[in-house]
Design a protein around this motif. Sequence first.
Motif, PDB file in Angstrom:
ATOM      1  N   THR A  70       6.113   9.661   8.259  1.00 59.64           N
ATOM      2  CA  THR A  70       5.106   8.665   8.585  1.00 59.64           C
ATOM      3  C   THR A  70       3.729   9.142   8.126  1.00 59.64           C
ATOM      4  OG1 THR A  70       4.006   7.451  10.342  1.00 59.64           O
ATOM      5  CG2 THR A  70       4.908   9.594  10.928  1.00 59.64           C
ATOM      6  N   LYS A  71       2.920   8.213   7.638  1.00 61.89           N
ATOM      7  CA  LYS A  71       1.572   8.564   7.178  1.00 61.89           C
ATOM      8  C   LYS A  71       0.543   8.258   8.269  1.00 61.89           C
ATOM      9  CE  LYS A  71       3.473   9.447   3.148  1.00 61.89           C
ATOM     10  NZ  LYS A  71       4.873   9.448   3.576  1.00 61.89           N
ATOM     11  N   GLU A 126       3.896   8.340  -1.438  1.00 62.13           N
ATOM     12  CA  GLU A 126       5.221   7.753  -1.215  1.00 62.13           C
ATOM     13  C   GLU A 126       6.207   8.074  -2.332  1.00 62.13           C
ATOM     14  OE1 GLU A 126       6.091   6.688   1.538  1.00 62.13           O
ATOM     15  OE2 GLU A 126       4.552   5.474   2.528  1.00 62.13           O
ATOM     16  N   ARG A 176      12.418   4.829   8.523  1.00 56.95           N
ATOM     17  CA  ARG A 176      11.914   5.118   7.204  1.00 56.95           C
ATOM     18  C   ARG A 176      13.036   5.560   6.272  1.00 56.95           C
ATOM     19  NH1 ARG A 176       7.675   6.982   4.284  1.00 56.95           N
ATOM     20  NH2 ARG A 176       5.756   6.132   5.144  1.00 56.95           N
ATOM     21  N   TYR A 182       0.746   5.563   0.165  1.00 59.28           N
ATOM     22  CA  TYR A 182       0.026   6.824   0.274  1.00 59.28           C
ATOM     23  C   TYR A 182       1.058   7.946   0.281  1.00 59.28           C
ATOM     24  CZ  TYR A 182      -3.013  10.458   2.145  1.00 59.28           C
ATOM     25  OH  TYR A 182      -3.705  11.614   2.345  1.00 59.28           O
ATOM     26  N   GLN A 203      11.059   0.063   5.723  1.00 62.42           N
ATOM     27  CA  GLN A 203      11.350  -0.163   7.142  1.00 62.42           C
ATOM     28  C   GLN A 203      11.479  -1.650   7.424  1.00 62.42           C
ATOM     29  OE1 GLN A 203       8.184   2.495   9.054  1.00 62.42           O
ATOM     30  NE2 GLN A 203       9.948   2.654  10.407  1.00 62.42           N
ATOM     31  N   PRO A 221       0.842  -1.200   0.000  1.00 63.79           N
ATOM     32  CA  PRO A 221       0.000   0.000   0.000  1.00 63.79           C
ATOM     33  C   PRO A 221       0.877   1.250   0.000  1.00 63.79           C
ATOM     34  CG  PRO A 221      -0.359  -1.328   1.992  1.00 63.79           C
ATOM     35  CD  PRO A 221       0.832  -1.883   1.300  1.00 63.79           C
ATOM     36  N   ASP A 264      -3.227   4.346  -2.481  1.00 67.47           N
ATOM     37  CA  ASP A 264      -4.358   4.655  -1.599  1.00 67.47           C
ATOM     38  C   ASP A 264      -4.742   6.132  -1.728  1.00 67.47           C
ATOM     39  OD1 ASP A 264      -6.269   4.460   0.372  1.00 67.47           O
ATOM     40  OD2 ASP A 264      -4.840   4.524   2.032  1.00 67.47           O
ATOM     41  N   ALA A 288       5.762   0.541   2.015  1.00 70.95           N
ATOM     42  CA  ALA A 288       6.545   1.069   0.905  1.00 70.95           C
ATOM     43  C   ALA A 288       7.837   1.728   1.363  1.00 70.95           C
ATOM     44  CB  ALA A 288       5.702   2.095   0.142  1.00 70.95           C
ATOM     45  N   ASP A 289       7.958   1.973   2.669  1.00 67.74           N
ATOM     46  CA  ASP A 289       9.045   2.849   3.124  1.00 67.74           C
ATOM     47  C   ASP A 289      10.349   2.141   3.470  1.00 67.74           C
ATOM     48  OD1 ASP A 289       8.215   1.559   5.339  1.00 67.74           O
ATOM     49  OD2 ASP A 289       7.545   3.320   6.432  1.00 67.74           O
TER      50      ASP A 289
HETATM   51  N1  UDP Z   1      -0.475   4.035   3.981  1.00 64.51           N
HETATM   52  C1  UDP Z   1      -1.606   3.933   3.180  1.00 64.51           C
HETATM   53  N2  UDP Z   1      -2.700   4.721   3.440  1.00 64.51           N
HETATM   54  C2  UDP Z   1      -2.733   5.595   4.491  1.00 64.51           C
HETATM   55  C3  UDP Z   1      -1.597   5.659   5.342  1.00 64.51           C
HETATM   56  C4  UDP Z   1      -0.500   4.865   5.067  1.00 64.51           C
HETATM   57  O1  UDP Z   1      -1.610   3.166   2.212  1.00 64.51           O
HETATM   58  O2  UDP Z   1      -3.743   6.282   4.669  1.00 64.51           O
HETATM   59  C5  UDP Z   1       0.707   3.189   3.702  1.00 64.51           C
HETATM   60  C6  UDP Z   1       2.031   3.927   3.588  1.00 64.51           C
HETATM   61  O3  UDP Z   1       2.244   4.430   2.301  1.00 64.51           O
HETATM   62  C7  UDP Z   1       3.043   2.861   3.969  1.00 64.51           C
HETATM   63  C8  UDP Z   1       2.282   2.018   4.972  1.00 64.51           C
HETATM   64  O4  UDP Z   1       0.894   2.304   4.770  1.00 64.51           O
HETATM   65  O5  UDP Z   1       3.417   2.061   2.880  1.00 64.51           O
HETATM   66  C9  UDP Z   1       2.677   2.287   6.396  1.00 64.51           C
HETATM   67  O6  UDP Z   1       2.624   3.669   6.675  1.00 64.51           O
HETATM   68  P1  UDP Z   1       3.775   4.421   7.482  1.00 64.51           P
HETATM   69  O7  UDP Z   1       5.108   3.896   7.074  1.00 64.51           O
HETATM   70  O8  UDP Z   1       3.585   5.889   7.295  1.00 64.51           O
HETATM   71  O9  UDP Z   1       3.451   4.007   8.968  1.00 64.51           O
HETATM   72  P2  UDP Z   1       4.504   3.782  10.158  1.00 64.51           P
HETATM   73  O10 UDP Z   1       5.547   2.851   9.648  1.00 64.51           O
HETATM   74  O11 UDP Z   1       5.042   5.125  10.484  1.00 64.51           O
HETATM   75  O12 UDP Z   1       3.671   3.203  11.260  1.00 64.51           O
END
Ligand code: UDP
Length: 312
Positions: free
Chosen positions: A210-211, A12, A205, A10, A104, A8, A47, A101-102
């Motif tokens: 972060t999203k 990115e 990341r 968003y 991590q 997924p 997304d 996608a990031d």
């Molecule tokens: N993402 C998404 N829709 C959203 C928020 C996040 O598809 O509304 C995706 C984002 O692109 C990423 C993944 O979900 O690939 C995890 O998000 P993020 O890395 O920002 O979260 P964190 O790792 O900080 O918890």
Amino acid sequence: MKLGIVIPCYNEEEVFAETTRLLGELFKSMIDSGIIDKESFICYVDDGSKDKTWALIQKATEEFNYFKGIKLSRNFGHQNALIAGLMQLKDDADALISMDADLQDDITLIKSFVEKFKEGYEVVYGVRENRRTDTKFKRGTAELFYKLQSYMGIDTISNHADYRLMSSKALNTLADFKEINLFIRGIIPLLGYRSCSIYYIRVERFAGETKYSLKKMLFFALDGIVSFSVKPLRLITLTGFSIFFLSLLVILWVTFEKVFLGNTVDGWASTIISIYFIGGIQLMSIGIIGEYIGRIFEQSKGRPRYIIDKEI
Ligand code: UDP
Ligand code: MG
């Protein structure tokens, strides 16, 4: 075996090129060495991004034939975007891996995921070895959350997010879970299939931000509890009973004071305190009940969890 990876995305655009490059190289080596079939694919789920993410996905699908793209009609949130990809592709591969996608999540784990799948596991969890790369706040709240979940009797894998492999059999069972307020990682253990964990260190990341805002995270955590346990409702009942029995004692005491001692004029403090105390508990309890009713409301409408605009 035919492998699919669902990612997924968003907004990115900042990490997209690097993710695509690294995954592309890995895929090529895995296909060349015969670990996965050449029909295997990597599918990005856009997304409802507002930046150039979709254009980049389109470009990737034109350049390499193992990239695919699904575009949702608007932003549905991470869990819905993930379920969109998984449900759309579950019959196109022997197993799907979901990842962010990031970058991590350590992509070298993909090979181990596939090995475990070949050994006969239907679900393979990617579990974080430690949370050193998180802020103190996130680490603390995460720990509290897992404790709360286990207290509520919810069976989860601590420190596992959404980096996992699922066989098409497991995915077809997941398709029977129609809940609207999705907390996917809470559902998977309920499937009950043979599973195992692989440990890895989650890095920061690669680029971008972060999203998940704090607010999104809090509501997500709420889903993780309210969608899996009715224990909060029981706690309300329990609190109600406790206060009721306590009040029986208070009635005895008050009657005694009035009839036998006659000093019943004072008592402002105790009145005020009980008004605020009971009022607070009542509001909180209505709120908790409301959370459940809200979920019944959303579920009863049965709206789609995601809407696909385009597929390439
Ligand atoms: N993402 C998404 N829709 C959203 C928020 C996040 O598809 O509304 C995706 C984002 O692109 C990423 C993944 O979900 O690939 C995890 O998000 P993020 O890395 O920002 O979260 P964190 O790792 O900080 O918890
Ligand atoms: Mg991330």
